[in-house]
Motif scaffolding. Sequence first.
Motif, PDB file in Angstrom:
ATOM      1  N   GLU A 104       0.818  -1.215   0.000  1.00 29.37           N
ATOM      2  CA  GLU A 104       0.000   0.000   0.000  1.00 29.37           C
ATOM      3  C   GLU A 104       0.858   1.274   0.000  1.00 29.37           C
ATOM      4  O   GLU A 104       0.583   2.240   0.711  1.00 29.37           O
ATOM      5  N   ASN A 105       1.928   1.253  -0.784  1.00 25.67           N
ATOM      6  CA  ASN A 105       2.832   2.403  -0.920  1.00 25.67           C
ATOM      7  C   ASN A 105       3.520   2.776   0.391  1.00 25.67           C
ATOM      8  O   ASN A 105       3.960   3.915   0.570  1.00 25.67           O
ATOM      9  N   ILE A 106       3.612   1.840   1.285  1.00 25.41           N
ATOM     10  CA  ILE A 106       4.316   2.048   2.553  1.00 25.41           C
ATOM     11  C   ILE A 106       5.417   0.993   2.664  1.00 25.41           C
ATOM     12  O   ILE A 106       5.161  -0.201   2.489  1.00 25.41           O
ATOM     13  N   THR A 107       6.630   1.440   2.928  1.00 28.78           N
ATOM     14  CA  THR A 107       7.756   0.529   3.114  1.00 28.78           C
ATOM     15  C   THR A 107       8.073   0.409   4.595  1.00 28.78           C
ATOM     16  O   THR A 107       8.225   1.421   5.287  1.00 28.78           O
ATOM     17  N   MET A 108       8.144  -0.823   5.079  1.00 29.90           N
ATOM     18  CA  MET A 108       8.550  -1.093   6.455  1.00 29.90           C
ATOM     19  C   MET A 108       9.842  -1.887   6.432  1.00 29.90           C
ATOM     20  O   MET A 108       9.982  -2.838   5.662  1.00 29.90           O
ATOM     21  N   ILE A 126       9.413   3.021   9.251  1.00 30.03           N
ATOM     22  CA  ILE A 126       8.259   3.117   8.351  1.00 30.03           C
ATOM     23  C   ILE A 126       8.437   4.317   7.438  1.00 30.03           C
ATOM     24  O   ILE A 126       8.671   5.435   7.911  1.00 30.03           O
ATOM     25  N   GLU A 127       8.337   4.087   6.140  1.00 31.26           N
ATOM     26  CA  GLU A 127       8.437   5.160   5.156  1.00 31.26           C
ATOM     27  C   GLU A 127       7.076   5.341   4.493  1.00 31.26           C
ATOM     28  O   GLU A 127       6.538   4.405   3.901  1.00 31.26           O
ATOM     29  N   SER A 128       6.526   6.540   4.608  1.00 34.67           N
ATOM     30  CA  SER A 128       5.189   6.798   4.065  1.00 34.67           C
ATOM     31  C   SER A 128       4.986   8.291   3.864  1.00 34.67           C
ATOM     32  O   SER A 128       5.516   9.112   4.613  1.00 34.67           O
ATOM     33  N   GLN A 129       4.165   8.627   2.891  1.00 35.03           N
ATOM     34  CA  GLN A 129       3.824  10.026   2.654  1.00 35.03           C
ATOM     35  C   GLN A 129       2.938  10.586   3.762  1.00 35.03           C
ATOM     36  O   GLN A 129       2.728  11.792   3.859  1.00 35.03           O
ATOM     37  N   HIS A 130       2.403   9.714   4.605  1.00 36.37           N
ATOM     38  CA  HIS A 130       1.553  10.165   5.711  1.00 36.37           C
ATOM     39  C   HIS A 130       2.367  10.686   6.901  1.00 36.37           C
ATOM     40  O   HIS A 130       1.792  11.170   7.874  1.00 36.37           O
ATOM     41  N   ILE A 131       3.694  10.589   6.837  1.00 29.23           N
ATOM     42  CA  ILE A 131       4.547  11.021   7.940  1.00 29.23           C
ATOM     43  C   ILE A 131       5.093  12.410   7.658  1.00 29.23           C
ATOM     44  O   ILE A 131       5.740  12.642   6.638  1.00 29.23           O
ATOM     45  N   VAL A 207       2.672  -7.466  10.098  1.00 31.47           N
ATOM     46  CA  VAL A 207       2.043  -6.182  10.406  1.00 31.47           C
ATOM     47  C   VAL A 207       0.898  -6.000   9.429  1.00 31.47           C
ATOM     48  O   VAL A 207       1.085  -6.119   8.216  1.00 31.47           O
ATOM     49  N   GLU A 208      -0.316  -5.718   9.952  1.00 30.76           N
ATOM     50  CA  GLU A 208      -1.471  -5.659   9.060  1.00 30.76           C
ATOM     51  C   GLU A 208      -2.168  -4.306   9.025  1.00 30.76           C
ATOM     52  O   GLU A 208      -2.994  -4.072   8.148  1.00 30.76           O
ATOM     53  N   THR A 209      -1.855  -3.410   9.954  1.00 29.90           N
ATOM     54  CA  THR A 209      -2.447  -2.072   9.933  1.00 29.90           C
ATOM     55  C   THR A 209      -1.464  -1.080  10.559  1.00 29.90           C
ATOM     56  O   THR A 209      -0.817  -1.387  11.558  1.00 29.90           O
ATOM     57  N   VAL A 210      -1.374   0.102   9.944  1.00 26.63           N
ATOM     58  CA  VAL A 210      -0.568   1.185  10.489  1.00 26.63           C
ATOM     59  C   VAL A 210      -1.472   2.377  10.750  1.00 26.63           C
ATOM     60  O   VAL A 210      -2.331   2.707   9.923  1.00 26.63           O
ATOM     61  N   ASN A 223      -4.491  -0.362   5.925  1.00 22.56           N
ATOM     62  CA  ASN A 223      -4.425  -1.824   6.016  1.00 22.56           C
ATOM     63  C   ASN A 223      -3.539  -2.359   4.906  1.00 22.56           C
ATOM     64  O   ASN A 223      -3.610  -1.913   3.761  1.00 22.56           O
ATOM     65  N   GLY A 224      -2.712  -3.318   5.249  1.00 19.59           N
ATOM     66  CA  GLY A 224      -1.824  -3.927   4.265  1.00 19.59           C
ATOM     67  C   GLY A 224      -1.289  -5.230   4.812  1.00 19.59           C
ATOM     68  O   GLY A 224      -1.874  -5.822   5.723  1.00 19.59           O
ATOM     69  N   GLU A 225      -0.181  -5.675   4.281  1.00 13.24           N
ATOM     70  CA  GLU A 225       0.456  -6.899   4.785  1.00 13.24           C
ATOM     71  C   GLU A 225       1.957  -6.787   4.615  1.00 13.24           C
ATOM     72  O   GLU A 225       2.477  -6.820   3.502  1.00 13.24           O
ATOM     73  N   TRP A 226       2.642  -6.645   5.736  1.00  9.88           N
ATOM     74  CA  TRP A 226       4.083  -6.561   5.773  1.00  9.88           C
ATOM     75  C   TRP A 226       4.572  -7.756   6.583  1.00  9.88           C
ATOM     76  O   TRP A 226       4.417  -7.796   7.817  1.00  9.88           O
TER      77      TRP A 226
END
Length: 337
Positions: A104-108, A126-131, A207-210, A223-226
Motif C-alpha cells: 500500500e505504498n508504505i515501506t517497512m 516506516i516510510e510513508s507520505q503520511h509522515i 504487520v497488518e495495519t498502520v 491496512n496492508g500486509e508486511w
Amino acid sequence: MKRNRDDLVREEMNKEHQLPASIRLALDQSYAQIQKQSKKKAKKSWLKPVSAAAAALALSSAILLTNDTALARLQAFFDLSDPGIELAAENGDVQNLAQAQQSENITMTLNHFFVDAYRLGLQITIESQHISKDNLNDLSFEYRLFDSAGKEIDALVSDTKAIAGPGIYTGLQFQLTNVQNNSATVELLAESRMTTAPSLEGAQLVVETVHFNNDEGGITSVNGEWTFSLPSPTIVKQQYIANNTVSGITLNEAVVSNGSMHITFTIDEINIGETISLNTALIDERGQVFHAQGNSFKEFEQQTEVSLVFPYSVWNEQQKLSLKVNDYVALTLSKKH
C-alpha cells in the motif's frame, strides 16, 4: 564470555554498505544511543491485546515522541535505557536484520530484533507520505505473530478483529524516534510475564495495519500486509534459588535469560494489584537496583502470586542478587548449580 565491543562495531560497519539508504538512519542507532526528552501521549482506544491482563497494560502503554538529542554510549537499539538489553546487545543477542517489505505504498524495514525467554524487541522504520516531521503526533501498528506451523501465538490488533492465538506478550512499551518527513522509526518492547515465550524458530511477524495520528487529532489508518521472517537466536537461561527464608514471601521461580530475569513469588497479602511492582526491586552485589515495568498477578485465599520481568542479563557477572519486596526482609538469590 563477552564479545569485544569494537568487534561488534566493525561487524555493523561491514554490514552497513549493503543496506538501502532508507534504513541507514536506523542503523546509526547501533553506534550511539541518543538520549532524548520524552513526553507520554494519550492512551490508545483501538488496541485490543490478547488477554485481560494485557488489555490494561497495553492500553496504558504510551508512544513517546523524542526531540532534543545528545550523544550517548553504544547501544544496538532501544532508547529505553534498558541495562538487560544493552548487555545482551554487547554479547551479540540483538539481530541486525534489515528486512524491507512494501504494501500500500508504505515501506517497512525491520531493522533490529531481540528475543529471549521472556522479552521481545522490535525496531521498525516506516516510510510513508503520511509522515510529516512537523505534524506527526503518534504512530502505531497492529501485528500478529505466527509460529513455524502458521499458528497464531500472539497478536496486538483492534477491537474489530478476531484473535486466534493464546497470547504471550504483555507490558507493551512503544517509542517513536527519528521522525523525518516521510520516515519514522518505531520501537516495541514486550514481556512474557506468565510463561516462558515459545521458540520463534521459523516464526513470522505480520504487520497488518498502520495508524498515523497528526497534531490536529486526525487519524489515518492503512491496512496492508508486511511479513517478516524472524531468526531464532540462541536462548540462554540460568535458574536462581533463595538462600534464606522470609516470613510472608515464598520464591516460586527465578530464571535469568539473555536480557531478562523472570521472577515469580507468592506474598501473604491481597489487593496489591499492579502496584506491587513499584515496591519491588532486584539488587545486585554492587548495589545496582533494577525495577520491573509492571507485573501480572493471581489472587487466591489470602495470598497473591506475582510475576515480574526485570531488565537483568544472564551475561551480568554478578553472582548473588537480592529481591526486596515492600518492607519485608530481602530474599537473597544465588545461581542453582
